[in-house]
Design a protein around this motif. Structure first.
Motif, mmCIF file in Angstrom:
data_model
loop_
_atom_site.group_PDB
_atom_site.id
_atom_site.type_symbol
_atom_site.label_atom_id
_atom_site.label_comp_id
_atom_site.label_asym_id
_atom_site.label_seq_id
_atom_site.Cartn_x
_atom_site.Cartn_y
_atom_site.Cartn_z
ATOM 1 N N PRO A 193 0.776 -1.242 0.000
ATOM 2 C CA PRO A 193 0.000 0.000 0.000
ATOM 3 C C PRO A 193 0.803 1.287 0.000
ATOM 4 O O PRO A 193 0.574 2.160 -0.836
ATOM 5 C CB PRO A 193 -0.853 -0.112 1.259
ATOM 6 C CG PRO A 193 -0.969 -1.563 1.507
ATOM 7 C CD PRO A 193 0.326 -2.162 1.038
ATOM 8 N N LEU A 214 -7.882 4.133 -2.177
ATOM 9 C CA LEU A 214 -7.946 5.246 -3.124
ATOM 10 C C LEU A 214 -9.191 6.085 -2.876
ATOM 11 O O LEU A 214 -9.155 7.309 -3.033
ATOM 12 C CB LEU A 214 -7.886 4.739 -4.565
ATOM 13 C CG LEU A 214 -6.537 4.151 -4.985
ATOM 14 C CD1 LEU A 214 -6.618 3.615 -6.415
ATOM 15 C CD2 LEU A 214 -5.400 5.146 -4.845
ATOM 16 N N ASP A 225 0.303 2.283 -3.992
ATOM 17 C CA ASP A 225 -0.883 3.143 -4.179
ATOM 18 C C ASP A 225 -0.521 4.489 -4.809
ATOM 19 O O ASP A 225 -1.164 4.900 -5.784
ATOM 20 C CB ASP A 225 -1.620 3.370 -2.863
ATOM 21 C CG ASP A 225 -2.314 2.135 -2.313
ATOM 22 O OD1 ASP A 225 -2.130 1.032 -2.872
ATOM 23 O OD2 ASP A 225 -3.039 2.270 -1.318
ATOM 24 N N MET A 256 -7.025 -1.841 -2.343
ATOM 25 C CA MET A 256 -6.493 -0.610 -2.918
ATOM 26 C C MET A 256 -7.639 0.317 -3.334
ATOM 27 O O MET A 256 -7.560 1.532 -3.161
ATOM 28 C CB MET A 256 -5.593 -0.879 -4.132
ATOM 29 C CG MET A 256 -4.982 0.404 -4.702
ATOM 30 S SD MET A 256 -4.013 0.200 -6.215
ATOM 31 C CE MET A 256 -2.581 -0.675 -5.630
#
Length: 185
Positions: free
Chosen positions: A107, A147, A111, A143
Motif C-alpha cells: 500500500p 484510493l 498506491d 487498494m
C-alpha cells in the motif's frame, strides 16, 4: 486550481475533456487506439483505448488485480477491456511487482504510483473528470478502498469485487488493514 505536475491527477478539472487534444503525458507514451503496455515506476500497466476514446472525452476505469494475479488474469474475470470501450471508457489494469514469490501490492509504496499513473492517463487522454471509476479484486479491492479514502473527491465511484474492511488485522505482507478511516457507516 494550480496546474497539476507530472504524474499528479490534480484537482477536479485535471482531466476535463472540454479543451485541448490528446497527447502523450508522463508514462503514457501513446494515445493511439488499441492495447498498450506502459512501464512506469516499476509497474507495467495494461491500458485499453477504444477508437472513440483516443480523441478524448471518455471516462476511465482503474481495474486492480489481487495477490498472485496479473492484469491479464483480472481482465479474464472482468472482461472490462472488451466491455468498456463501447461504453465510452478507457481501461487501466496495473500489474503488481513481485512481493516474495508472487505479484502483490504494498500500500504505502504502490498506491501512490498507481494514482500518479492514472493522473497521466487522465491528462493524456483528456478523460472526463466526472467519469473516473475504480474497481479491484482482493488486494486490488483493498487498494480501491484506500484510493477512495485518499482521493474520493476525484472519483465518480468505487466498486471492489472483493476486499477486506478497515478492521481486518495485519498478518505479514499478504494481509493488512486498509490503513484508512473508511467504514461501511
Amino acid at each position: 486550481a494550480p496546474d497539476a505536475g507530472p504524474g499528479d491527477a490534480g484537482g477536479p478539472d485535471a482531466g476535463a475533456s472540454d479543451a485541448g487534444t490528446t497527447a502523450p503525458v508522463g508514462c503514457v507514451a501513446s494515445v493511439d487506439a488499441g492495447h498498450h503496455v506502459f512501464p512506469c515506476e516499476g509497474i507495467d500497466y495494461d491500458v485499453e483505448v477504444s477508437p472513440a476514446c483516443a480523441g478524448g472525452g471518455c471516462g476511465v476505469i482503474l481495474d486492480v488485480h489481487g495477490y498472485s494475479m496479473t492484469a491479464e488474469l483480472e481482465d479474464k474475470s472482468t472482461n472490462l477491456r472488451a466491455l468498456a470501450g463501447p461504453a465510452g471508457y478507457v481501461v487501466v489494469q496495473p500489474n503488481a511487482p513481485l512481493v516474495g514469490l508472487a505479484p502483490g501490492w504494498l500500500p504505502s509504496v504502490d498506491d501512490p504510483k498507481v494514482w500518479r499513473f492514472l493522473g497521466d492517463v487522465r491528462r493524456a487522454l483528456r478523460v472526463d473528470s466526472r467519469r473516473v471509476h475504480v474497481t479491484g479484486f482482493s488486494q486490488g479491492g483493498a487498494m480501491t478502498w484506500r484510493l477512495l479514502c485518499a482521493h474520493g473527491d476525484e472519483l465518480a465511484s468505487v466498486a471492489p469485487a472483493a476486499a477486506a474492511d478497515g478492521q481486518t488485522p495485519s498478518v505479514g505482507l499478504l494481509f493488512y488493514a486498509l490503513d484508512c478511516d473508511f467504514t461501511a457507516t
